[in-house]
Design a protein around this motif. Structure first.
Motif, short mmCIF file in Angstrom:
data_model
loop_
_atom_site.label_atom_id
_atom_site.label_comp_id
_atom_site.label_asym_id
_atom_site.label_seq_id
_atom_site.Cartn_x
_atom_site.Cartn_y
_atom_site.Cartn_z
N ASP A 63 0.82 -1.21 0.00
CA ASP A 63 0.00 0.00 0.00
C ASP A 63 0.85 1.26 0.00
O ASP A 63 1.64 1.48 0.92
CB ASP A 63 -0.92 0.02 1.23
N PRO A 64 0.71 2.11 -1.03
CA PRO A 64 1.41 3.40 -1.04
C PRO A 64 0.88 4.30 0.07
O PRO A 64 -0.19 4.06 0.63
CB PRO A 64 1.06 3.99 -2.41
N ILE A 65 1.61 5.36 0.36
CA ILE A 65 1.14 6.31 1.37
C ILE A 65 -0.19 6.90 0.92
O ILE A 65 -0.41 7.14 -0.27
CB ILE A 65 2.18 7.41 1.66
N ALA A 66 -1.09 7.12 1.86
CA ALA A 66 -2.45 7.56 1.55
C ALA A 66 -2.49 8.90 0.82
O ALA A 66 -3.30 9.09 -0.08
CB ALA A 66 -3.28 7.62 2.83
N CYS A 67 -1.62 9.83 1.20
CA CYS A 67 -1.67 11.17 0.60
C CYS A 67 -1.22 11.18 -0.86
O CYS A 67 -1.44 12.16 -1.56
CB CYS A 67 -0.86 12.16 1.42
N GLY A 68 -0.60 10.08 -1.33
CA GLY A 68 -0.15 10.02 -2.72
C GLY A 68 -1.27 9.75 -3.71
O GLY A 68 -1.12 9.98 -4.90
N GLY A 69 -2.40 9.23 -3.23
CA GLY A 69 -3.55 8.97 -4.09
C GLY A 69 -3.54 7.64 -4.81
O GLY A 69 -4.58 7.19 -5.29
N VAL A 75 -0.50 -0.60 -8.61
CA VAL A 75 0.79 0.09 -8.71
C VAL A 75 1.95 -0.83 -9.09
O VAL A 75 3.11 -0.46 -8.94
CB VAL A 75 1.11 0.87 -7.42
N THR A 76 1.65 -2.03 -9.56
CA THR A 76 2.66 -2.97 -10.06
C THR A 76 3.75 -3.27 -9.03
O THR A 76 4.93 -3.05 -9.26
CB THR A 76 3.30 -2.46 -11.37
N ASN A 77 3.38 -3.76 -7.85
CA ASN A 77 4.37 -4.21 -6.87
C ASN A 77 4.91 -5.55 -7.34
O ASN A 77 4.14 -6.49 -7.55
CB ASN A 77 3.72 -4.36 -5.50
N SER A 78 6.22 -5.67 -7.51
CA SER A 78 6.75 -6.87 -8.15
C SER A 78 8.20 -7.14 -7.77
O SER A 78 8.86 -6.31 -7.15
CB SER A 78 6.63 -6.68 -9.67
N TRP A 79 8.70 -8.29 -8.18
CA TRP A 79 10.09 -8.71 -8.06
C TRP A 79 10.64 -8.64 -6.63
O TRP A 79 11.66 -7.99 -6.39
CB TRP A 79 11.00 -7.90 -8.98
N PRO A 80 10.03 -9.32 -5.66
CA PRO A 80 10.57 -9.26 -4.30
C PRO A 80 11.93 -9.96 -4.20
O PRO A 80 12.16 -10.99 -4.83
CB PRO A 80 9.52 -10.01 -3.48
N LYS A 81 12.82 -9.37 -3.43
CA LYS A 81 14.15 -9.93 -3.16
C LYS A 81 14.46 -9.72 -1.68
O LYS A 81 14.26 -8.63 -1.14
CB LYS A 81 15.23 -9.25 -4.00
N THR A 98 13.22 -6.05 -0.62
CA THR A 98 13.03 -4.97 -1.57
C THR A 98 12.12 -5.48 -2.67
O THR A 98 11.98 -6.69 -2.89
CB THR A 98 14.36 -4.49 -2.20
N PHE A 99 11.49 -4.54 -3.36
CA PHE A 99 10.62 -4.87 -4.49
C PHE A 99 10.50 -3.63 -5.35
O PHE A 99 10.84 -2.52 -4.93
CB PHE A 99 9.24 -5.34 -4.00
N SER A 100 10.03 -3.82 -6.59
CA SER A 100 9.82 -2.66 -7.44
C SER A 100 8.33 -2.30 -7.44
O SER A 100 7.47 -3.15 -7.20
CB SER A 100 10.31 -2.92 -8.87
N SER A 101 8.06 -1.02 -7.67
CA SER A 101 6.68 -0.54 -7.68
C SER A 101 6.60 0.70 -8.56
O SER A 101 7.57 1.45 -8.66
CB SER A 101 6.23 -0.19 -6.26
N LYS A 102 5.44 0.89 -9.16
CA LYS A 102 5.19 2.09 -9.97
C LYS A 102 4.35 3.10 -9.20
O LYS A 102 3.71 3.96 -9.80
CB LYS A 102 4.51 1.71 -11.28
N ARG A 103 4.32 3.02 -7.89
CA ARG A 103 3.47 3.89 -7.08
C ARG A 103 3.80 5.37 -7.23
O ARG A 103 2.96 6.22 -6.97
CB ARG A 103 3.53 3.50 -5.61
#
Length: 155
Positions: A63-69, A75-81, A98-103
């Motif tokens: 979950d991205p921060i709430a104020c970011g909308g 948001v494409t959370n992916s590739w956990p390491k 760590t993981f990648s995200s487009k948030r």
């Protein structure tokens, strides 16, 4: 022989990109609804599960921060390491992922989160943005290492 992990082999989902923790106790993986492409999937979220199976835990870090909308899924959370070491302190074990995200926009960026296991109970935490990456370049996988820094010589 390869076999499904109970709790991470649900026919209703496509579960992919598995990663074993450094102590082999947990698996982090991506999950999306079945029938959708796993490639660059906005609905992807990161889950963890004990290696022997059990109930999959959705990371609070999805979950991205709430104020970011922005909202997850979406948001494409992916590739956990996992970090290269899990640290035991008393009856708690501390893990980093760590993981990648487009948030933060259209370019994947790396985020980091903690997971603590105490008495078999898994607690996950929100994500931190890793600030030292080019904001215009797609980042998917971290480079983890363990550094042993010696004490300085006496003066």
């Amino acid at each position: 022989a390869a076999a499904p992990v109970p709790g991470a082999a649900d026919a209703a989902y496509n579960e992919y990109y598995p990663a074993l923790s450094s102590d082999d106790a947990f698996i982090a993986f991506n999950r999306i609804p079945q029938g959708q492409s796993a490639y660059d999937q906005p609905k992807a979220e990161v889950f963890v599960i004990p290696s022997a199976g059990g109930e999959a835990t959705r990371l609070a870090a999805n979950d991205p921060i709430a104020c970011g909308g922005a909202k997850s899924p979406g948001v494409t959370n992916s590739w956990p390491k996992w970090a290269p070491e899990a640290v035991q302190v008393g009856d708690s074990t501390y893990y980093w992922l760590t993981f990648s995200s487009k948030r933060g926009g259209g370019v994947p960026q790396l985020y980091m989160t903690a997971m603590v296991v105490k008495g078999g109970q898994i607690t996950t935490y929100p994500a931190l943005y890793l600030w030292n990456q080019p904001s215009t370049e797609a980042n998917h996988t971290p480079a983890w290492d363990v550094f042993k820094i010696p004490q300085p010589p006496p003066q």
